[in-house]
Design a protein around this motif. Structure first.
Motif, PDB file in Angstrom:
ATOM      1  N   ALA A 108      13.317   9.311   3.463  1.00  7.44           N
ATOM      2  CA  ALA A 108      12.288   9.342   4.441  1.00  7.44           C
ATOM      3  C   ALA A 108      10.964   9.404   3.724  1.00  7.44           C
ATOM      4  O   ALA A 108       9.932   9.046   4.238  1.00  7.44           O
ATOM      5  CB  ALA A 108      12.300  10.894   5.340  1.00  7.44           C
ATOM      6  N   ASN A 109      10.891  10.058   2.491  1.00  7.62           N
ATOM      7  CA  ASN A 109       9.525  10.192   1.720  1.00  7.62           C
ATOM      8  C   ASN A 109       9.351   8.609   1.314  1.00  7.62           C
ATOM      9  O   ASN A 109       8.081   8.441   1.275  1.00  7.62           O
ATOM     10  CB  ASN A 109       9.777  11.136   0.713  1.00  7.62           C
ATOM     11  N   LYS A 110      10.288   8.070   0.855  1.00  5.62           N
ATOM     12  CA  LYS A 110       9.883   6.544   0.341  1.00  5.62           C
ATOM     13  C   LYS A 110       9.442   5.848   1.535  1.00  5.62           C
ATOM     14  O   LYS A 110       8.590   4.939   1.232  1.00  5.62           O
ATOM     15  CB  LYS A 110      11.358   6.221  -0.349  1.00  5.62           C
ATOM     16  N   ARG A 111      10.012   5.818   2.614  1.00  6.74           N
ATOM     17  CA  ARG A 111       9.409   5.068   3.670  1.00  6.74           C
ATOM     18  C   ARG A 111       8.275   5.424   4.126  1.00  6.74           C
ATOM     19  O   ARG A 111       7.458   4.555   4.619  1.00  6.74           O
ATOM     20  CB  ARG A 111      10.563   4.986   4.976  1.00  6.74           C
ATOM     21  N   LEU A 112       7.797   6.656   4.146  1.00  2.00           N
ATOM     22  CA  LEU A 112       6.240   7.022   4.224  1.00  2.00           C
ATOM     23  C   LEU A 112       5.407   6.445   3.253  1.00  2.00           C
ATOM     24  O   LEU A 112       4.275   6.147   3.608  1.00  2.00           O
ATOM     25  CB  LEU A 112       6.317   8.571   4.311  1.00  2.00           C
ATOM     26  N   ARG A 113       5.659   6.509   1.939  1.00  2.31           N
ATOM     27  CA  ARG A 113       5.022   6.129   0.869  1.00  2.31           C
ATOM     28  C   ARG A 113       4.914   4.425   1.151  1.00  2.31           C
ATOM     29  O   ARG A 113       3.647   3.845   0.738  1.00  2.31           O
ATOM     30  CB  ARG A 113       5.447   6.222  -0.418  1.00  2.31           C
ATOM     31  N   GLN A 114       6.108   3.770   1.515  1.00  5.28           N
ATOM     32  CA  GLN A 114       5.754   2.575   1.730  1.00  5.28           C
ATOM     33  C   GLN A 114       4.828   2.130   2.764  1.00  5.28           C
ATOM     34  O   GLN A 114       3.997   1.390   2.694  1.00  5.28           O
ATOM     35  CB  GLN A 114       7.208   1.873   1.899  1.00  5.28           C
ATOM     36  N   GLN A 115       4.971   2.775   3.973  1.00  5.96           N
ATOM     37  CA  GLN A 115       4.172   2.540   5.039  1.00  5.96           C
ATOM     38  C   GLN A 115       2.498   2.861   4.739  1.00  5.96           C
ATOM     39  O   GLN A 115       1.716   2.233   5.203  1.00  5.96           O
ATOM     40  CB  GLN A 115       4.494   3.568   6.185  1.00  5.96           C
ATOM     41  N   SER A 116       2.360   3.650   3.796  1.00  4.26           N
ATOM     42  CA  SER A 116       0.980   4.139   3.310  1.00  4.26           C
ATOM     43  C   SER A 116       0.338   2.881   2.430  1.00  4.26           C
ATOM     44  O   SER A 116      -0.864   3.015   2.531  1.00  4.26           O
ATOM     45  CB  SER A 116       1.062   5.568   2.498  1.00  4.26           C
ATOM     46  N   CYS A 117       1.103   2.142   2.076  1.00  4.08           N
ATOM     47  CA  CYS A 117       0.841   0.902   1.366  1.00  4.08           C
ATOM     48  C   CYS A 117       0.192  -0.142   2.222  1.00  4.08           C
ATOM     49  O   CYS A 117      -0.502  -1.170   1.844  1.00  4.08           O
ATOM     50  CB  CYS A 117       1.580   0.476   0.389  1.00  4.08           C
ATOM     51  N   ILE A 118       0.257   0.028   3.646  1.00  2.65           N
ATOM     52  CA  ILE A 118       0.064  -1.063   4.477  1.00  2.65           C
ATOM     53  C   ILE A 118      -1.456  -0.635   5.268  1.00  2.65           C
ATOM     54  O   ILE A 118      -1.529   0.400   5.849  1.00  2.65           O
ATOM     55  CB  ILE A 118       1.119  -1.371   5.447  1.00  2.65           C
ATOM     56  N   PRO A 119      -2.150  -1.441   5.001  1.00  2.00           N
ATOM     57  CA  PRO A 119      -3.603  -1.298   5.437  1.00  2.00           C
ATOM     58  C   PRO A 119      -3.481  -1.099   7.092  1.00  2.00           C
ATOM     59  O   PRO A 119      -2.908  -1.935   7.721  1.00  2.00           O
ATOM     60  CB  PRO A 119      -4.562  -2.574   5.180  1.00  2.00           C
ATOM     61  N   LYS A 120      -3.891   0.188   7.690  1.00  2.00           N
ATOM     62  CA  LYS A 120      -3.949   0.095   9.017  1.00  2.00           C
ATOM     63  C   LYS A 120      -4.566  -0.875  10.055  1.00  2.00           C
ATOM     64  O   LYS A 120      -3.646  -1.043  10.872  1.00  2.00           O
ATOM     65  CB  LYS A 120      -4.434   1.623   9.505  1.00  2.00           C
ATOM     66  N   GLU A 121      -5.458  -1.526   9.662  1.00  2.00           N
ATOM     67  CA  GLU A 121      -5.971  -2.685  10.211  1.00  2.00           C
ATOM     68  C   GLU A 121      -5.120  -3.997  10.260  1.00  2.00           C
ATOM     69  O   GLU A 121      -5.512  -4.865  10.848  1.00  2.00           O
ATOM     70  CB  GLU A 121      -7.243  -2.987   9.776  1.00  2.00           C
ATOM     71  N   TRP A 122      -4.020  -3.960   9.388  1.00  2.00           N
ATOM     72  CA  TRP A 122      -2.973  -5.031   9.306  1.00  2.00           C
ATOM     73  C   TRP A 122      -1.656  -4.697  10.194  1.00  2.00           C
ATOM     74  O   TRP A 122      -0.682  -5.404  10.258  1.00  2.00           O
ATOM     75  CB  TRP A 122      -2.470  -5.110   8.029  1.00  2.00           C
TER      76      TRP A 122
END
Length: 561
Positions: free
Chosen positions: A14-28
């Protein structure tokens, strides 16, 4: 497995998936299609509204050579090309779950440096200047994870680039994403406990293949035009076939693999090889040319000292390509190909004959024995390699089916005794003799050709079917044979399944359970629209000639339309 241990690995995921998601710019972040019946989502990339007209123009280019020309001339900057492909890769990920690591800011910084260099010096850094290249998760990029879908390998940051990454970086490439793989790698599909399942853009209910399935899905959606995969039994070629792209498995020890993370690491009898996957045949060529011209044996001691062979690419030993003779493997005698695959073979044969080449039938020689030998080698450790990677408490995946019972263990996953060193040596001896026999048969084919040479290359199925629904991948018999023989093999997209042309055929006498299952799986309507390719197989160690021959085949196909 106790409850606390299970919770621990799940929390890590779960932590890794959150870290991955944080690398995606919100505007994308895009709005996903609401139509649950929409299985083919390729058009969503074009209609989601995230890409500007300029970015759509850039990322719609399939020809890697053309893209490199535009970068070298500064018509397109490295920053705008990297931004465009980064955006498109993020769209592809939201649609198919194809990515693992995302490092776009780092990529844009590198792109800016390359633009500055070109502006100040009037020349490119190298042959891949400014080109964004995607990487299968196995390839280490300094400062980033290469978990390979194992929970226990998370949080381990690479201290160094893998050898091939070093060479590509020196050639001017830009790295921006890494792509998904199956747990253990030794699957023809793509699913693991860390990142989940990757979907096929042509039909979300179908697999993109494996183990380089994330790469194939990304490339099919043009989130990349050139990526790097690995192949030990079909892991580049099956995903390329399933997703309508190009994929190349070179012979062992031509492209460096030093510094990658791997399953069965240390098993070198049938080596895992690195190779390119691309939206164009030019991408395959420029990758191999760049790597082989960079003296890879200087950084990977296993790579043979053989630079790019200009004469080999010019087909000097093949009559300069004026008239070739191909052997076609219609059926390996193990699993009969489905109708769309047979039509793809016939299409290639007709085009080549129209172009003035000759095509003869190829009789498979001991394919079943060669395949059995490879499987025995891969299972020789008794499962020790997998067990060593599962120290987090995560379970070993036993099936790729979405609704699989985790407690149901197939035969090949059941505990078994490892082979002794002596037993393994006997397999090596058997493979050596089988290889010798096969290449003797190849040499004797001179008696059946009209060129004065043995058959120049083989054309065969990549798989007995196009892509299949998740969990239905049965076998890699048409690809693993060329790993055992160590022959270069290149996948060319040929056609798509057509329900009107590729009608079901009467049942044949089944050769076994897998053959029967493959026959019964076929439904023209279900498979309609999925891509179908063929393999061009060359002689061991002749990568340049194999690429040139594939170019002749593609030219013949285009001329015959």
């Amino acid at each position: 497995m106790d409850k606390d241990n299970r919770t621990t690995w799940q929390e890590t995921v779960a932590n890794k998936r959150l870290r991955q998601q944080s690398c995606i710019p919100k505007e994308w972040v895009i709005s996903l299609p609401l139509d649950k019946e929409c299985k083919d989502i390729r058009n969503t990339v074009l209609t989601c509204g995230l890409l500007s007209p300029r970015e759509l123009e850039i990322t719609s280019v399939s020809d890697v050579g053309l893209l490199l020309d535009k970068l070298a001339s500064a018509e397109w900057s490295a920053v705008e090309v990297t931004t465009a492909f980064s955006k498109r890769a993020i769209i592809a990920h939201q649609l198919t779950n194809c990515l693992t690591e995302i490092f776009i800011e780092e990529a844009l910084e590198r792109a800016s440096q390359l633009d500055d260099f070109l502006r100040q010096n009037g020349r490119v850094v190298g042959p891949l200047h400014g080109l964004p290249i995607s990487l299968k998760d196995q390839f280490c990029v300094s400062g980033h994870e290469s978990s390979m879908g194992y929970v226990s390998w998370l949080h381990k940051l690479a201290k160094n680039d893998s050898a091939v990454v070093k060479l590509l970086r020196a050639s001017g490439a830009i790295f921006y994403v890494k792509t998904n793989i199956p747990q253990t790698l030794m699957w023809g599909e793509t699913f693991n406990n860390v990142f989940g399942r990757t979907l096929n853009p042509y039909n979300l209910s179908f697999t993109p293949g494996g183990s380089s399935g994330g790469e194939a899905a990304l490339l099919a959606l043009h989130g990349s035009v050139l990526g790097v995969g690995t192949d030990i039994g079909g892991s580049i070629r099956n995903p390329a076939h399933f997703c309508g792209i190009y994929g190349f498995k070179p012979s062992a020890n031509r492209v460096p693999t030093y510094g990658i993370v791997n399953s069965l690491d240390g098993q070198d009898a049938i080596a895992s090889v690195a190779g390119p996957m691309s939206t164009s045949l030019s991408g395959i060529k420029v990758f191999m040319q760049a790597i082989l011209s960079a003296r890879p044996w200087r950084i990977d001691p296993n790579v043979i000292n053989k630079p790019w062979d200009t004469d080999g690419y010019a087909l000097k030993q093949y009559g300069e390509g004026r008239k070739l003779c191909f052997g076609v493997v219609w059926d390996d005698g193990i699993i009969k190909p489905q109708p769309p695959v047979m039509r793809a073979l016939h299409t290639a044969k007709t085009a080549l004959e129209k172009a003035g080449h000759s095509v003869i039938d190829w009789t498979p020689h001991k394919h079943a024995e060669l395949i059995a030998n490879a499987r025995a080698v891969f299972l020789a450790d008794g499962g020790a390699d997998y067990a060593d990677a599962l120290t987090s408490g995560e379970p070993l995946i036993h099936s790729m089916k979405p609704d699989a019972d985790p407690n149901q263990v197939p035969e090949f996953r059941r505990p078994r005794d490892p082979l002794t060193a002596y037993q393994l040596w006997q397999l090596h001896k058997q493979r050596r003799e089988l290889r010798k026999e096969y290449f003797e048969v190849w040499e004797r084919s001179i008696d059946s050709t009209d060129t004065g040479r043995p058959v120049d290359a083989l054309i065969c199925p990549v798989s007995p079917y196009a892509a299949v629904p998740h969990g239905e991948k049965k076998s890699a018999v048409y690809t693993i044979i060329w790993n055992t023989l160590d022959c270069p093999s290149l996948v060319l997209p040929i056609t798509e399944v057509n329900a009107e042309l590729d009608v079901s055929v009467p049942a044949h006498e089944f050769r076994g359970a897998d053959d029967e299952a493959v026959y019964k799986l076929y439904d023209p309507q279900l498979f309609h629209g999925l891509p179908v390719g063929v393999q061009i197989v060359g002689y061991r160690g002749e990568e340049e000639a194999t690429i040139a021959i594939a170019e002749l085949v593609e030219a013949a196909l285009k001329a015959s339309i």
